[in-house]
Design a protein around this motif. Sequence first.
Motif, PDB file in Angstrom:
ATOM      1  N   ASN A   1      31.150  43.860  40.214  1.00 43.48           N
ATOM      2  CA  ASN A   1      32.227  44.432  41.005  1.00 43.48           C
ATOM      3  C   ASN A   1      33.575  43.956  40.463  1.00 43.48           C
ATOM      4  O   ASN A   1      33.915  42.775  40.549  1.00 43.48           O
ATOM      5  CB  ASN A   1      32.053  44.030  42.475  1.00 43.48           C
ATOM      6  CG  ASN A   1      33.027  44.724  43.389  1.00 43.48           C
ATOM      7  OD1 ASN A   1      34.100  45.147  42.977  1.00 43.48           O
ATOM      8  ND2 ASN A   1      32.647  44.833  44.641  1.00 43.48           N
TER       9      ASN A   1
ATOM     10  N   ARG B   1      38.395  40.340  39.992  1.00 43.47           N
ATOM     11  CA  ARG B   1      39.841  40.151  39.953  1.00 43.47           C
ATOM     12  C   ARG B   1      40.286  39.200  41.049  1.00 43.47           C
ATOM     13  O   ARG B   1      41.081  38.286  40.820  1.00 43.47           O
ATOM     14  CB  ARG B   1      40.563  41.495  40.104  1.00 43.47           C
ATOM     15  CG  ARG B   1      42.084  41.391  40.070  1.00 43.47           C
ATOM     16  CD  ARG B   1      42.739  42.734  40.358  1.00 43.47           C
ATOM     17  NE  ARG B   1      42.264  43.373  41.565  1.00 43.47           N
ATOM     18  CZ  ARG B   1      42.647  43.025  42.807  1.00 43.47           C
ATOM     19  NH1 ARG B   1      43.487  42.046  42.988  1.00 43.47           N
ATOM     20  NH2 ARG B   1      42.188  43.671  43.856  1.00 43.47           N
TER      21      ARG B   1
ATOM     22  N   ASP C   1      36.682  44.549  41.452  1.00 43.75           N
ATOM     23  CA  ASP C   1      37.637  44.070  42.446  1.00 43.75           C
ATOM     24  C   ASP C   1      37.350  42.623  42.821  1.00 43.75           C
ATOM     25  O   ASP C   1      38.266  41.807  42.936  1.00 43.75           O
ATOM     26  CB  ASP C   1      37.599  44.933  43.711  1.00 43.75           C
ATOM     27  CG  ASP C   1      38.172  46.317  43.482  1.00 43.75           C
ATOM     28  OD1 ASP C   1      39.029  46.455  42.577  1.00 43.75           O
ATOM     29  OD2 ASP C   1      37.770  47.246  44.200  1.00 43.75           O
TER      30      ASP C   1
END
Length: 94
Positions: free
Chosen positions: A47, A52, A49
């Motif tokens: 994933n 990050r 996101d």
Amino acid sequence: MKKLFVFVAAVTFSTSVLAGNISENKNMKATQNQMMDTKPVENILQNEDMQRLHRDMTLYAISELGMEARVKMMTKEGRAYHKALEQREKNTAG
């Protein structure tokens, strides 16, 4: 006197929120375990996101950006991501 009242109200509110989080924690562990069983660890770690947010959280520590990332990681997905990271570390270490 007004400052004292505000302080007592803030302490009372924060304590009640903490108590609510503790009682929900039992349900969250069951949900996390289900999530870990249904998704392979590698799929969770892909994933972007979450990657990050985790990078921002670790890179910026307790700055404003790091704290915002920490808050966003306090979701089911974020907790599952951290659990998957821990599991991957255990697998590679053992």
